[in-house]
Scaffold this motif. Structure first.
Motif, PDB file in Angstrom:
ATOM      1  N   TYR A  57       0.733  -1.335  -0.031  1.00 61.86           N
ATOM      2  CA  TYR A  57       0.276   0.200   0.027  1.00 61.86           C
ATOM      3  C   TYR A  57       0.878   1.113   0.173  1.00 61.86           C
ATOM      4  O   TYR A  57       1.926   0.582   1.016  1.00 61.86           O
ATOM      5  N   PRO A  58       0.883   2.382  -0.457  1.00 60.28           N
ATOM      6  CA  PRO A  58       1.404   3.591  -0.896  1.00 60.28           C
ATOM      7  C   PRO A  58       1.293   3.954   0.433  1.00 60.28           C
ATOM      8  O   PRO A  58       0.210   5.823   1.119  1.00 60.28           O
ATOM      9  N   TRP A  59       2.273   3.868   1.596  1.00 58.27           N
ATOM     10  CA  TRP A  59       2.202   4.656   2.429  1.00 58.27           C
ATOM     11  C   TRP A  59       2.306   6.131   2.528  1.00 58.27           C
ATOM     12  O   TRP A  59       1.764   7.000   2.978  1.00 58.27           O
ATOM     13  N   SER A  60       3.265   6.647   1.972  1.00 56.69           N
ATOM     14  CA  SER A  60       3.815   7.841   1.680  1.00 56.69           C
ATOM     15  C   SER A  60       2.447   8.970   1.076  1.00 56.69           C
ATOM     16  O   SER A  60       3.103  10.161   1.818  1.00 56.69           O
ATOM     17  N   VAL A  61       1.961   8.297   0.379  1.00 59.15           N
ATOM     18  CA  VAL A  61       0.537   9.530  -0.333  1.00 59.15           C
ATOM     19  C   VAL A  61      -0.157   8.687   0.666  1.00 59.15           C
ATOM     20  O   VAL A  61      -1.524   9.785   0.470  1.00 59.15           O
ATOM     21  N   LEU A  62      -0.512   8.118   1.263  1.00 60.34           N
ATOM     22  CA  LEU A  62      -2.273   7.406   1.445  1.00 60.34           C
ATOM     23  C   LEU A  62      -2.313   6.938   2.983  1.00 60.34           C
ATOM     24  O   LEU A  62      -3.239   6.798   3.986  1.00 60.34           O
ATOM     25  N   GLY A  63      -1.049   7.334   3.659  1.00 55.39           N
ATOM     26  CA  GLY A  63      -0.859   6.893   5.061  1.00 55.39           C
ATOM     27  C   GLY A  63      -1.115   4.787   5.356  1.00 55.39           C
ATOM     28  O   GLY A  63      -0.562   4.061   4.508  1.00 55.39           O
ATOM     29  N   LEU A  64      -1.976   4.967   6.426  1.00 47.00           N
ATOM     30  CA  LEU A  64      -1.728   2.919   6.982  1.00 47.00           C
ATOM     31  C   LEU A  64      -2.746   2.412   6.475  1.00 47.00           C
ATOM     32  O   LEU A  64      -3.885   3.571   5.576  1.00 47.00           O
ATOM     33  N   PRO A  65      -3.057   1.428   5.343  1.00 40.38           N
ATOM     34  CA  PRO A  65      -4.157   1.034   4.984  1.00 40.38           C
ATOM     35  C   PRO A  65      -5.660   0.685   6.073  1.00 40.38           C
ATOM     36  O   PRO A  65      -4.969   0.203   7.112  1.00 40.38           O
ATOM     37  N   PRO A  66      -6.078   0.657   5.206  1.00 46.13           N
ATOM     38  CA  PRO A  66      -7.978   0.410   6.310  1.00 46.13           C
ATOM     39  C   PRO A  66      -7.771  -1.115   6.056  1.00 46.13           C
ATOM     40  O   PRO A  66      -7.205  -2.026   5.526  1.00 46.13           O
ATOM     41  N   VAL A  67      -8.765  -1.250   7.012  1.00 55.83           N
ATOM     42  CA  VAL A  67      -8.743  -3.033   7.682  1.00 55.83           C
ATOM     43  C   VAL A  67      -8.997  -3.861   6.192  1.00 55.83           C
ATOM     44  O   VAL A  67      -8.527  -4.708   6.351  1.00 55.83           O
ATOM     45  N   TRP A  68      -9.963  -3.295   5.494  1.00 55.98           N
ATOM     46  CA  TRP A  68     -10.969  -3.881   4.620  1.00 55.98           C
ATOM     47  C   TRP A  68      -9.968  -4.270   3.303  1.00 55.98           C
ATOM     48  O   TRP A  68     -10.024  -5.222   2.852  1.00 55.98           O
ATOM     49  N   TYR A  69      -8.631  -3.866   3.204  1.00 55.72           N
ATOM     50  CA  TYR A  69      -7.664  -3.832   1.607  1.00 55.72           C
ATOM     51  C   TYR A  69      -6.779  -4.888   2.589  1.00 55.72           C
ATOM     52  O   TYR A  69      -6.540  -5.496   1.635  1.00 55.72           O
ATOM     53  N   LYS A  70      -6.876  -4.956   3.695  1.00 55.89           N
ATOM     54  CA  LYS A  70      -5.946  -5.853   4.115  1.00 55.89           C
ATOM     55  C   LYS A  70      -6.323  -7.233   4.511  1.00 55.89           C
ATOM     56  O   LYS A  70      -6.027  -8.277   4.407  1.00 55.89           O
ATOM     57  N   SER A  71      -8.223  -6.863   5.024  1.00 55.53           N
ATOM     58  CA  SER A  71      -8.728  -8.479   4.763  1.00 55.53           C
ATOM     59  C   SER A  71      -9.125  -9.386   2.962  1.00 55.53           C
ATOM     60  O   SER A  71      -8.680  -8.809   2.190  1.00 55.53           O
ATOM     61  N   MET A  72      -9.039 -10.597   3.914  1.00 55.50           N
ATOM     62  CA  MET A  72      -9.096 -12.284   3.253  1.00 55.50           C
ATOM     63  C   MET A  72      -9.968 -11.367   1.963  1.00 55.50           C
ATOM     64  O   MET A  72      -9.433 -12.024   0.183  1.00 55.50           O
ATOM     65  N   PRO A  73     -11.224 -11.435   2.061  1.00 54.90           N
ATOM     66  CA  PRO A  73     -12.307 -11.014   0.862  1.00 54.90           C
ATOM     67  C   PRO A  73     -11.742 -10.222  -0.437  1.00 54.90           C
ATOM     68  O   PRO A  73     -11.671 -10.314  -1.211  1.00 54.90           O
ATOM     69  N   TYR A  74     -11.314  -8.593  -0.037  1.00 55.71           N
ATOM     70  CA  TYR A  74     -10.103  -7.914  -0.358  1.00 55.71           C
ATOM     71  C   TYR A  74      -9.595  -8.236  -1.525  1.00 55.71           C
ATOM     72  O   TYR A  74      -9.191  -8.362  -2.733  1.00 55.71           O
ATOM     73  N   ARG A  75      -7.937  -8.829  -0.941  1.00 57.32           N
ATOM     74  CA  ARG A  75      -7.713  -9.410  -1.303  1.00 57.32           C
ATOM     75  C   ARG A  75      -7.850 -10.890  -2.840  1.00 57.32           C
ATOM     76  O   ARG A  75      -7.180 -10.910  -3.195  1.00 57.32           O
ATOM     77  N   ALA A  76      -9.117 -11.594  -1.753  1.00 55.35           N
ATOM     78  CA  ALA A  76      -8.979 -11.935  -3.392  1.00 55.35           C
ATOM     79  C   ALA A  76      -9.525 -12.180  -4.348  1.00 55.35           C
ATOM     80  O   ALA A  76      -9.437 -12.624  -4.787  1.00 55.35           O
ATOM     81  N   ARG A  77     -10.935 -11.396  -4.113  1.00 59.84           N
ATOM     82  CA  ARG A  77     -11.358 -11.195  -5.070  1.00 59.84           C
ATOM     83  C   ARG A  77     -11.741  -9.644  -5.609  1.00 59.84           C
ATOM     84  O   ARG A  77     -12.050  -9.597  -6.786  1.00 59.84           O
ATOM     85  N   ALA A  78     -11.045  -8.641  -5.245  1.00 62.30           N
ATOM     86  CA  ALA A  78     -10.781  -7.723  -6.124  1.00 62.30           C
ATOM     87  C   ALA A  78     -10.010  -7.606  -7.502  1.00 62.30           C
ATOM     88  O   ALA A  78     -10.329  -6.965  -8.665  1.00 62.30           O
ATOM     89  N   VAL A  79      -9.189  -9.071  -8.083  1.00 61.33           N
ATOM     90  CA  VAL A  79      -8.592  -9.586  -9.482  1.00 61.33           C
ATOM     91  C   VAL A  79      -9.741 -10.058  -9.884  1.00 61.33           C
ATOM     92  O   VAL A  79      -9.435 -10.078 -10.873  1.00 61.33           O
ATOM     93  N   SER A  80     -10.489 -11.079  -9.352  1.00 64.54           N
ATOM     94  CA  SER A  80     -10.813 -12.265  -9.961  1.00 64.54           C
ATOM     95  C   SER A  80     -12.989 -11.488 -10.462  1.00 64.54           C
ATOM     96  O   SER A  80     -13.082 -11.615 -11.639  1.00 64.54           O
ATOM     97  N   GLU A  81     -12.754 -10.670  -9.461  1.00 68.13           N
ATOM     98  CA  GLU A  81     -14.126  -9.985  -9.382  1.00 68.13           C
ATOM     99  C   GLU A  81     -14.882  -8.710  -8.689  1.00 68.13           C
ATOM    100  O   GLU A  81     -15.673  -8.565  -8.036  1.00 68.13           O
ATOM    101  N   PRO A  82     -14.275  -7.791  -9.549  1.00 66.19           N
ATOM    102  CA  PRO A  82     -13.889  -6.168  -9.476  1.00 66.19           C
ATOM    103  C   PRO A  82     -15.087  -5.728  -9.246  1.00 66.19           C
ATOM    104  O   PRO A  82     -15.679  -4.577  -8.239  1.00 66.19           O
ATOM    105  N   ARG A  83     -15.966  -6.527  -9.487  1.00 66.53           N
ATOM    106  CA  ARG A  83     -17.140  -5.459 -10.276  1.00 66.53           C
ATOM    107  C   ARG A  83     -18.210  -5.546  -8.722  1.00 66.53           C
ATOM    108  O   ARG A  83     -18.422  -4.566  -8.658  1.00 66.53           O
ATOM    109  N   ALA A  84     -18.203  -7.477  -8.446  1.00 69.43           N
ATOM    110  CA  ALA A  84     -18.823  -6.792  -7.082  1.00 69.43           C
ATOM    111  C   ALA A  84     -18.540  -6.451  -5.747  1.00 69.43           C
ATOM    112  O   ALA A  84     -18.787  -6.266  -5.198  1.00 69.43           O
TER     113      ALA A  84
END
Lengths: 204, 220
Positions: free
Chosen positions: A114-141
């Protein structure tokens, strides 16, 4: 809180972790591996100094300064570092621009880059398994779960941050903001709009 | 490694809970964990890829059963133990029982602003090396299956895409995970049609762009 089942199901785990981290911190301090004041300085940096307002300044400048937008397109690292936003987890940067027919979304499927220098610390959801698993395969959902439904003919380009290159999305400038200064535009740029899970805000 | 960290495209994790304005920490210990791990990184005793490998190289039950910062702490404990800095016995007793090896110095508070602002650049001088692949050319990813650290997700192995950026000559994670800070290779951004990765349910015009090093790629 619905996002954190651990709070509900297993209070003892949090208590165990509190004890575990306190013990490790004390041991590392006693051994001279950490300076307690350095821990405070690190937290102060990411809780009060480095956060998504940095990124919002980059975006608002890109919207109002065509030469800067051009520089950002070709070498975001140099352009962003020149604004004073360098450092840890922002050593190498690419800016990806939304435009009509194209929406960008950033994820790190392998950990939580995550780009800490411009966005700070990542939100919880960004680090979560559902987001990590699905953003690539079903981004629209995934975007729909953020309340964002894109037109069918808008292509989604997902950026999986697998290296030390960090990505910042430059959202499209909201309509109705002609003549606005960068300072006026900055509040319209949310953290999530620079990850790609939201659009830039609509002026009130 | 084909480990639990490699979750891109996996099913069963449920919906994302956006929590738009939620805190970045759930509990006070998570704040301390972040600071502790960041400060410990300042000891200079491991690379970013060694810390990643220390987090991911564990059983799926352990990985998925741990919260995010819990994995960070487990990874830190493992690194400290492997480097002879904090033993399991010391953690069990809470008492220091062995001195630090020579040459270990903590990151002091006065150096924090400078260290965080400077970061750790991962590009290296390529010397005479030139990138094999040019912008716009087609590449196929190798079907690599190492037991060690790798930064190519399984969902894009053995797939064909195009070079969408030549980022530079960057430290190679596969070797960096063993403590090698020098070995570098050309780093590219490779773009794949989403349907080539995830089938017909993916959007027709959608794409996925992944940063991949030259040893992961063959020209098509």
């Amino acid at each position: 809180m619905p996002h954190d089942h651990h709070d509900h199901e297993d209070h003892s785990q949090l208590d165990d972790m509190t004890a575990r981290v306190m013990a490790l911190e004390k041991l590392m301090t006693d051994k001279g591996l950490v300076d307690p004041a350095a821990l405070d300085a690190i937290l102060d940096t990411y809780e009060t100094r480095v956060g998504p307002r940095n990124g919002a300044r980059v975006v608002a400048r890109a919207w109002t300064d065509p030469a800067f937008a051009e520089a950002l397109t070709h070498d975001a690292t140099t352009a962003i570092h020149a604004m004073g936003f360098g450092g840890r987890q922002g050593e190498h940067l690419t800016a990806v621009f939304n435009k009509p027919g194209l929406h960008n979304l950033v994820v790190c499927t392998l950990c939580s880059c995550y780009p800490w220098s411009v966005l700070g610390l990542p939100p919880v959801w960004y680090k979560s398994m559902p987001y990590r698993a699905r953003a690539v395969s079903e981004p629209r959902a995934v975007l729909a779960e953020f309340g964002l439904t894109l037109p069918e003919d808008t292509a989604v380009r997902v950026w999986d941050s697998t290296a030390e290159m960090r990505y910042i999305v430059i959202p499209q400038r909201p309509e109705g903001t002609d003549g606005w200064t960068a300072e006026q535009l900055e509040p319209l740029v949310s953290r999530d709009s620079m990850i790609g899970t939201a659009l830039a805000g609509v002026p009130a | 490694m084909n480990g639990p960290q490699d979750v891109g495209g996996r099913h069963g994790f449920g919906p994302v809970a956006p929590d738009i304005d939620g805190p970045v920490f759930h509990a006070p210990w998570e704040r301390r964990a972040l600071a502790l791990v960041t400060a410990a990184g300042g000891l200079g005793q491991w690379t970013i890829d060694e810390s990643r490998f220390a987090r991911e190289n564990r059983t799926p039950a352990d990985y998925y059963g741990s919260t995010y910062f819990e994995i960070w702490i487990k990874g830190l404990e493992r690194l400290l133990e492997e480097r002879g800095l904090v033993s399991a016995g010391e953690r069990a007793s809470g008492q220091v029982s062995a001195p630090l090896p020579a040459g270990i110095a903590p990151l002091t508070a006065d150096r924090v602003p400078e260290v965080l602002a400077k970061g750790t650049p991962y590009d290296r001088d390529p010397g005479d090396s030139r990138p094999v692949h040019a912008l716009g050319t087609m590449v196929r990813t190798r079907n690599l299956q190492p037991a060690g650290h790798i930064r190519m997700p399984s969902y894009c192995r053995g797939r064909t895409g195009w070079i969408s950026a030549v980022h530079g000559y960057h430290v190679f994670p596969d070797t960096s995970a063993t403590g090698d800070r020098d070995t570098a290779h050309w780093l590219y951004n490779v773009t794949f049609a989403a349907r080539d990765l995830f089938g017909e349910q993916a959007g027709e015009g959608d794409t996925v762009s992944v940063d991949l090093w030259e040893p992961y790629l063959d020209a098509v």
